[in-house]
Design a protein around this motif. Structure first.
Motif, PDB file in Angstrom:
ATOM      1  N   VAL A 275       4.283  -4.714  -9.127  1.00  0.00           N
ATOM      2  CA  VAL A 275       3.302  -3.701  -8.758  1.00  0.00           C
ATOM      3  C   VAL A 275       2.014  -4.365  -8.277  1.00  0.00           C
ATOM      4  CG1 VAL A 275       1.936  -1.767  -9.602  1.00  0.00           C
ATOM      5  CG2 VAL A 275       4.299  -2.026 -10.342  1.00  0.00           C
ATOM      6  N   ALA A 276       1.592  -5.421  -8.974  1.00  0.00           N
ATOM      7  CA  ALA A 276       0.399  -6.149  -8.542  1.00  0.00           C
ATOM      8  C   ALA A 276       0.606  -6.763  -7.160  1.00  0.00           C
ATOM      9  CB  ALA A 276       0.049  -7.230  -9.561  1.00  0.00           C
ATOM     10  N   GLY A 277       1.808  -7.237  -6.897  1.00  0.00           N
ATOM     11  CA  GLY A 277       2.104  -7.783  -5.572  1.00  0.00           C
ATOM     12  C   GLY A 277       2.053  -6.721  -4.493  1.00  0.00           C
ATOM     13  N   PHE A 278       2.538  -5.516  -4.822  1.00  0.00           N
ATOM     14  CA  PHE A 278       2.483  -4.418  -3.853  1.00  0.00           C
ATOM     15  C   PHE A 278       1.035  -4.047  -3.563  1.00  0.00           C
ATOM     16  CE2 PHE A 278       2.471   0.163  -2.869  1.00  0.00           C
ATOM     17  CZ  PHE A 278       3.306   0.179  -1.759  1.00  0.00           C
ATOM     18  N   ARG A 279       0.218  -3.961  -4.600  1.00  0.00           N
ATOM     19  CA  ARG A 279      -1.196  -3.649  -4.410  1.00  0.00           C
ATOM     20  C   ARG A 279      -1.861  -4.699  -3.523  1.00  0.00           C
ATOM     21  NH1 ARG A 279      -5.003  -0.857  -7.300  1.00  0.00           N
ATOM     22  NH2 ARG A 279      -3.461  -0.360  -8.909  1.00  0.00           N
ATOM     23  N   SER A 280      -1.611  -5.962  -3.826  1.00  0.00           N
ATOM     24  CA  SER A 280      -2.217  -7.040  -3.055  1.00  0.00           C
ATOM     25  C   SER A 280      -1.747  -7.019  -1.606  1.00  0.00           C
ATOM     26  CB  SER A 280      -1.879  -8.384  -3.709  1.00  0.00           C
ATOM     27  OG  SER A 280      -2.377  -9.453  -2.935  1.00  0.00           O
ATOM     28  N   LYS A 388      -7.980   0.864   1.124  1.00  0.00           N
ATOM     29  CA  LYS A 388      -8.108   1.406  -0.224  1.00  0.00           C
ATOM     30  C   LYS A 388      -7.662   2.862  -0.274  1.00  0.00           C
ATOM     31  CE  LYS A 388     -11.843  -1.681  -1.693  1.00  0.00           C
ATOM     32  NZ  LYS A 388     -13.232  -1.761  -2.196  1.00  0.00           N
ATOM     33  N   LEU A 389      -8.020   3.613   0.754  1.00  0.00           N
ATOM     34  CA  LEU A 389      -7.580   5.006   0.810  1.00  0.00           C
ATOM     35  C   LEU A 389      -6.066   5.090   0.951  1.00  0.00           C
ATOM     36  CD1 LEU A 389     -10.354   6.512   3.138  1.00  0.00           C
ATOM     37  CD2 LEU A 389     -10.137   6.751   0.654  1.00  0.00           C
ATOM     38  N   LEU A 390      -5.499   4.183   1.748  1.00  0.00           N
ATOM     39  CA  LEU A 390      -4.040   4.144   1.892  1.00  0.00           C
ATOM     40  C   LEU A 390      -3.379   3.842   0.551  1.00  0.00           C
ATOM     41  CD1 LEU A 390      -1.380   3.997   3.493  1.00  0.00           C
ATOM     42  CD2 LEU A 390      -1.934   1.611   4.023  1.00  0.00           C
ATOM     43  N   LEU A 391      -3.895   2.844  -0.156  1.00  0.00           N
ATOM     44  CA  LEU A 391      -3.333   2.494  -1.466  1.00  0.00           C
ATOM     45  C   LEU A 391      -3.460   3.665  -2.439  1.00  0.00           C
ATOM     46  CD1 LEU A 391      -2.095   0.329  -3.287  1.00  0.00           C
ATOM     47  CD2 LEU A 391      -4.419  -0.373  -3.878  1.00  0.00           C
ATOM     48  N   SER A 392      -4.566   4.391  -2.354  1.00  0.00           N
ATOM     49  CA  SER A 392      -4.743   5.547  -3.230  1.00  0.00           C
ATOM     50  C   SER A 392      -3.687   6.609  -2.966  1.00  0.00           C
ATOM     51  CB  SER A 392      -6.150   6.125  -3.030  1.00  0.00           C
ATOM     52  OG  SER A 392      -6.347   7.259  -3.837  1.00  0.00           O
TER      53      SER A 392
END
Length: 739
Positions: A275-280, A388-392
């Motif tokens: 999950v951290a890798g996906f966020r990054s 950031k909006l995309l990740l949200s």
């Protein structure tokens, strides 16, 4: 000659001993130095004399002297050499030789001689012992012998006749004594000088730096086995969920070290490595990596997959579309049109997600500059907040059990505050409630008493409204003028005249600098609210102007009229351009959402028309069972309040198009009665009434909070000061404005 032979033999023995020790690959040069110093401390003896070791364990005569196994024997056969003075073997002391080059074999050599020849022990008197000397244990590499360098130096330097203390035979090798082998002056199993009595050794075994082995050091648990056992819940809440929320909140607030400490202490991780890798990957723009991780994700009902779990009902193709859309826009931002076109045709189009969206993205290829692209797409670029909006948005499609929604603890705390506000019957506190205590407002602070009555306007007052900043109050009615007051001093600021037939409605611009007056003389007039000067008078319609909605930039506005041919028209402030909406229904009242998305008009029948304020297209119609008299939209642009002729006010969710609350208790009629939102956080709904009363309801619960005596015979409108939660204004057919 005999002395030369002895010297040659001794030199040979030492040379071969060093070769032998080097072949054993001793762990440190310190052992070689130790053996060398032990050799220097031994006395020179003749080959035919009895060799005595410093421990008093072996006495050999000339016939029993042997060299190390495998090495040649250079001992002389002459046995007539005088023996040096000798005492008891246990107290034997030797003086250093006069010739420093003459060195006797070391203790190690003598012990090896014993092991190879099996010589019996002979005491100082020459009597042989009947017990065979057992060979000593082999020397262990890397460990220090009990016969240390300090022993040899003391024997070498001692010039007194005081006998040395007798040593136990078993002390020659480590592990053969009843006591642990010393290590830097401390018993084995302890370090840094910590020691305990023999009776405590069993209990204290394994102690390191004063801490018991297996317990936490410096307050940190090193393994799940040593971590204190805690209950699985925290006051009924799942402990893991609470801990992960705390870790996320600490990180969001910038306390990264504290977050890491909580994670280490609790054993709970905020996110898995996947999950951290996906966020990054999303935040860094590594779109291939992000899609690869998304492809391996499992749904909640299908297991954990590779760590990325999608929420129930999540559309994987839609998530891919969002990722590829961001990639496409960033390529356009870089002016890499060729690769952007390839992404559009080869990646976005095959998903067949939204044809209209694809057409819009295709049109962005024609943008001549990055600024044009950002303006048209309403997108702030790769270096803005877009990723950031995309990740949200993506996180909403991922199971919260593996990827917490952004700022989750802050959202929960806001919900707690809002819940307390919703249950506060007399909420008048404009400040956000404290988390330290339960929220409560006293009824004594609620606006229930008339503080002042403004001068009689000599006619019916149909509308009263505060400016957005609460610094001005405007009232209009059957008279030909609109009066502006200062709500603090209640002094008249301006009088806007020349409205024949009266003014039915007024509308403040978002910056409160201008005011549109909707007159019964079929004109709409634009006034400068600061100077009281007329900016322009709009064209004349066939029917009276009923309402006005401003654009967010205060540069244009839409007026609604009862004229079917020109029911909705857009005017600009600084030119004469007019845009006709082309709608063919009368407009009884008009309102717009603060975010500029919605425009709502009600006709003179029973229909509410909801338009897209940007495209001017009809979104949907709503049929009511009674004729609506007025409409207004909440500050969050979500809820529509409709007041109806049958004495019912209704709250409608514009997104879901459902009625979420109804308010009863006031009376309607043939005349226009206005309702509105008010109070801190717009917690209340208020309305005039045909019977002259003022009704105040709690917005979320629908409970009637107050019924105030207002005007006679009719109360037409009520407005709550947005800057002062303790002040509201009302107006009625009695020609008065009450504060």
């Amino acid at each position: 000659m005999r002395l030369s032979s002895v010297l040659l033999s001794d030199t040979c023995h030492q040379s071969r001993l060093r070769v032998y020790l080097s072949r054993l690959r001793l762990s440190s040069a310190r052992h070689l130095k130790l053996l060398s110093r032990q050799s220097l401390a031994s006395d020179v003896v003749s080959s035919d004399t009895t060799a005595v070791n410093t421990r008093g364990e072996v006495d050999l005569d000339s016939s029993g002297a042997r060299s190390l196994p495998g090495l040649p024997d250079h001992t002389s056969d002459d046995s007539t050499a005088p023996l040096p003075p000798s005492t008891s073997s246990s107290t034997e002391r030797f003086d250093p030789p006069s010739d420093p080059t003459s060195v006797a074999p070391s203790n190690l050599q003598l012990q090896r001689n014993q092991a190879s020849t099996g010589t019996t022990n002979i005491g100082p008197s020459g009597a042989r012992s009947s017990r065979l000397l057992s060979p000593p244990p082999p020397q262990r590499l890397g460990r220090r012998r009990r016969s240390s360098i300090h022993e040899g130096l003391l024997e070498f330097a001692d010039t007194t006749d005081e006998p040395a203390p007798k040593r136990r035979r078993g002390d020659a090798m480590m592990g053969e004594s009843d006591t642990p082998d010393p290590h830097n002056g401390a018993p084995l199993g302890y370090s840094n000088g910590s020691s305990v009595s023999p009776s405590q050794r069993t209990a204290g075994a394994g102690v390191t730096n004063g801490h018991k082995a297996g317990t936490a050091v410096n307050g940190k648990s090193s393994s799940p086995a040593t971590r204190p056992q805690r209950p699985p819940t925290y006051f009924g809440h799942d402990r893991q969920e609470v801990t992960r929320l705390l870790i996320q909140a600490l990180s969001d607030m910038g306390y990264q070290t504290a977050a890491e400490n909580v994670s280490q202490e609790s054993g709970f991780e905020l996110e898995s490595p996947t999950v951290a890798g996906f966020r990054s990957a999303v935040l860094s723009g590594s779109w291939a990596v992000a899609e690869q991780l998304l492809s391996g994700a499992a749904h909640e009902e299908g297991g954990q997959g590779n760590g990325l779990v999608l929420a129930a009902g999540a559309d994987r193709d839609l998530m891919r579309f969002w990722l590829r859309q961001q990639k496409f826009l960033e390529l356009l931002e870089q002016r890499d049109t060729a690769h952007a076109l390839m992404a559009l045709r080869g990646e976005l189009t095959p998903l067949s997600h939204d044809t209209a969206k694809l057409h819009f993205l295709s049109s962005l290829l024609m943008c001549r500059s990055t600024e044009d692209l950002m303006a048209k797409a309403e997108w702030d670029g790769a270096n803005g907040q877009s990723r950031k909006l995309l990740l949200s948005e993506l996180s909403k499609c991922i199971s919260p059990s593996v990827m917490l929604p952004e700022n989750r603890l802050a959202v929960l705390l806001e919900q707690v505050k809002q819940s307390q506000i919703d249950t506060c019957l007399y909420h008048t506190e404009a400040m956000s409630p404290s988390l330290y205590s339960d929220h409560f407002c006293d009824r004594r602070n609620f606006p229930t008493e008339v503080a002042i009555e403004l001068p009689d306007l000599a006619g019916e007052v149909w509308q009263v409204q505060f400016s957005h900043d609460g610094t001005k109050l405007a009232a209009c009615g059957s008279r030909e003028q609109v009066v502006l007051w200062d709500p603090k001093t209640f002094e008249v600021l301006r009088i806007l005249g020349d409205h024949e037939g009266g003014v039915g409605n007024i509308s403040w611009s978002p910056d409160d600098s201008m005011l549109v007056c909707c007159s019964q003389d079929k004109f709409a007039r634009l006034w400068n609210a600061n100077t009281g000067t007329l900016i322009k008078r709009l064209r004349r319609f066939e029917e009276p102007v009923s309402g006005c909605v401003w654009a967010r930039d205060s540069q244009s506005f839409v007026v609604g009229t009862l004229d079917r041919a020109h029911s909705l028209c857009t005017f600009n402030v600084h030119d004469e351009e007019v845009f006709e909406w082309g709608k063919r229904h009368r407009v009884q009242d008009l309102c717009g959402s603060p975010d500029g998305r919605w425009l709502v008009a009600v006709d003179d029948l029973q229909t509410v028309h909801v338009y897209n304020a940007v495209t001017r297209e009809l979104e949907f119609d709503m049929e009511l069972k009674a004729r609506p008299t007025s409409v207004s939209i909440s500050q969050d642009s979500r809820h529509l309040l409709v007041n109806k002729r049958d004495g019912e006010a209704q709250l409608i969710d514009l997104v879901t198009r459902n009625s979420v609350q109804k308010f009863f208790g006031h009376t309607g009629g043939d005349y226009l009665i206005r309702s509105s939102f008010g109070g801190p956080n717009e917690s209340f709904v208020l309305s005039g009434s045909e019977d002259g009363n003022i009704l105040i309801w709690h917005k979320n619960t629908g409970a009637a909070v107050e019924r105030l005596s207002g005007h006679h015979p009719r109360c037409n409108a009520v407005s709550w000061n947005p800057a002062d939660p303790f002040m509201l204004a009302s107006c009625g057919d009695d020609g008065r404005v009450k504060m």
